[in-house]
Scaffold this active site. Structure first.
Site: not given
Ligand code: ACO
Length: 429
Positions: A363, A307, A268
């Site tokens: 971010d 996201h 987050h």
């Molecule tokens: N890098 C690589 N792969 C990713 C990333 C990433 N940053 N984010 C998602 N994926 C992939 C997952 O591995 C998954 O792949 P799969 O379908 O092959 O298993 C797919 O994309 C979907 O991912 P989920 O985890 O289901 O997506 P979710 O919507 O639950 O997660 C989140 C959103 C937590 C923001 C995620 O994208 C993440 O971890 N990002 C990195 C952390 C980050 O930047 N957070 C800040 C968010 S903005 C904020 O809070 C202000």
């Protein structure tokens, strides 16, 4: 028969149920009537992480993740970032309308005149270890504020709530800056009420021996923009925590400490810190392809990408990228910018990221700006928490006044052992 219904057939019994649809939503409780035997509990929905469950009705922030739209009280985020200030935007978020000249004057005066913190809170901050994380200090100190303001328990008194709003918006910035100064072993700098909200924050962070701190107008404006972009984001993890904790009718300081704790996590608000650590690890542009390969191999996630809601682009990221260039005019370009740009370029043309709709989020660039402005990495989530305070309290107040709301209490699907008798120690294997 109204068309705004959903007809459900329970194939276990052959019975049909007609569930009303309102605002494209059905009420989960309407599913409870679906049961096989009269004494069954009835059907529930299973939605870990609330991916398809609305927990409230809200009039504060609108997001269309597919179209990349973000609006506070109807106003597009790009217009607010360009034309508003953080305090004006905070007023809008909390009150629902942009203030008139007099309202803004009054609001600014009230927030500005609550920026001081009780001297005992200063001593409280002194008690933290010299290398305590500033976010931990912020969470602990905001929680401690509840002991200083017992009147805050009067949550259904509008006048009392107003006072806590002024205090919270003003004091989080002071606590944040004091946490930084404590870590650095520097004397605390008291608020300067002649400066803007962002200007005063820079003053409390960076003032050294000069008699009057004069913030750079460009950096002050950049911080205002960053604060505006972070002020609210509807039902995210920390806001959900604020509403959930607040639903027990605890005081807003305790609830906000919990919301800030939720923000602290790397998935987050801790992501901007994680982005910078990642860019530092990659170090140079030529190492970007190797890093991308490891992300695709599943070694780790590309921080600052992806996201839950935005599946096209994060409109805040676009504005922040522009702000970054303005800041670099003053501070000089950060060497990590090239690494970030290359990472973005490769990721945006790679099928792994395209097919998963992974784009830079707010971010991705905010950390580089903060670093260029001399904020240490540990302060990044704190810089997020300062403006998000406006959103948290607006959402808290909306929840309190919403007659549909009760204490938050999700259900579970119990998969554990059935009833069994206690086994004395001597008989356990
Ligand atoms: N890098 C690589 N792969 C990713 C990333 C990433 N940053 N984010 C998602 N994926 C992939 C997952 O591995 C998954 O792949 P799969 O379908 O092959 O298993 C797919 O994309 C979907 O991912 P989920 O985890 O289901 O997506 P979710 O919507 O639950 O997660 C989140 C959103 C937590 C923001 C995620 O994208 C993440 O971890 N990002 C990195 C952390 C980050 O930047 N957070 C800040 C968010 S903005 C904020 O809070 C202000």
């Amino acid at each position: 028969m109204s068309n705004d219904t959903l007809t459900i057939t329970d194939n276990r019994t052959g019975k049909q149920y007609e569930i009303p649809i309102k605002d494209e939503t059905i009420k989960a409780i309407d599913l409870r009537q679906i049961r096989v035997k009269p004494d069954d509990f009835g059907i529930m929905t299973y939605d870990p992480a609330f991916t398809n469950t609305a927990s409230c009705k809200s009039r504060i922030t609108f997001i269309d993740g597919d179209k990349g739209i973000l609006r506070y009280r109807g106003y597009p985020i790009d217009q607010l970032a360009e034309k508003s200030t953080y305090l004006e935007t905070a007023y809008l978020i909390l009150h629902g309308e942009l203030p008139t000249t007099d309202q803004l004057k009054d609001w600014t005066w009230n927030v500005t005149h609550h920026t001081f913190i009780h001297e005992s809170i200063k001593k409280f901050i002194d008690g933290f270890h010299h290398d305590a994380h500033p976010m931990g200090m912020l969470i602990g100190t905001v929680g401690a504020l509840s002991t200083f303001y017992p009147d805050a328990k009067d949550i259904f008194n509008a006048e009392s709530r107003r006072k806590q709003v002024y205090r919270l918006i003003a004091k989080v910035a002071t606590i944040a800056a004091f946490a930084y100064r404590h870590r650095m072993g520097l004397p605390y700098v008291y608020p300067d009420n002649e400066l803007s909200f962002a200007g005063n924050f820079l003053n409390m962070m960076f003032k050294k021996t000069e008699l009057k701190y004069q913030p750079s107008p460009i950096l002050e404006k950049a911080l205002e923009v960053l604060f505006i972009l972070h002020a609210d984001h509807e039902q995210n993890c920390s806001t959900n925590a604020m509403r959930s904790i607040g639903s027990s009718q605890v005081d807003p300081y305790s609830a906000l400490a919990g919301a800030a704790a939720a923000l602290y996590g790397p998935l987050h608000g801790g992501a901007n810190e994680a982005v910078l650590k990642m860019l530092n690890q990659i170090k140079s542009v030529d190492r970007v392809p190797e890093y991308i390969k490891r992300v695709k191999d599943g070694d780790f996630r590309l921080m600052g990408f992806g996201h839950r809601v935005y599946k096209n682009y994060d409109p805040r990221a676009t504005i922040i990228k522009q702000t970054a260039y303005e800041v670099f005019e003053v501070t000089g370009k950060d060497e990590l910018l090239d690494v970030a740009l290359e990472l973005e370029r490769i990721a945006l043309s790679d099928d792994y990221f395209i097919s998963r709709k992974l784009y830079p989020n707010v971010d991705f660039y905010s950390g580089i700006i903060y670093k260029a402005m001399d904020f240490p990495v540990e302060m990044f989530p704190v810089l997020f928490a300062i403006p998000r305070t406006a959103g948290w309290i607006a959402q808290w107040e909306e929840m309190l006044l919403d007659e549909d709301q009760k204490i938050a209490r999700p259900r579970q699907i119990y998969l554990g052992s059935d009833v069994r008798d206690y086994v004395p120690m001597v008989k356990r294997t």
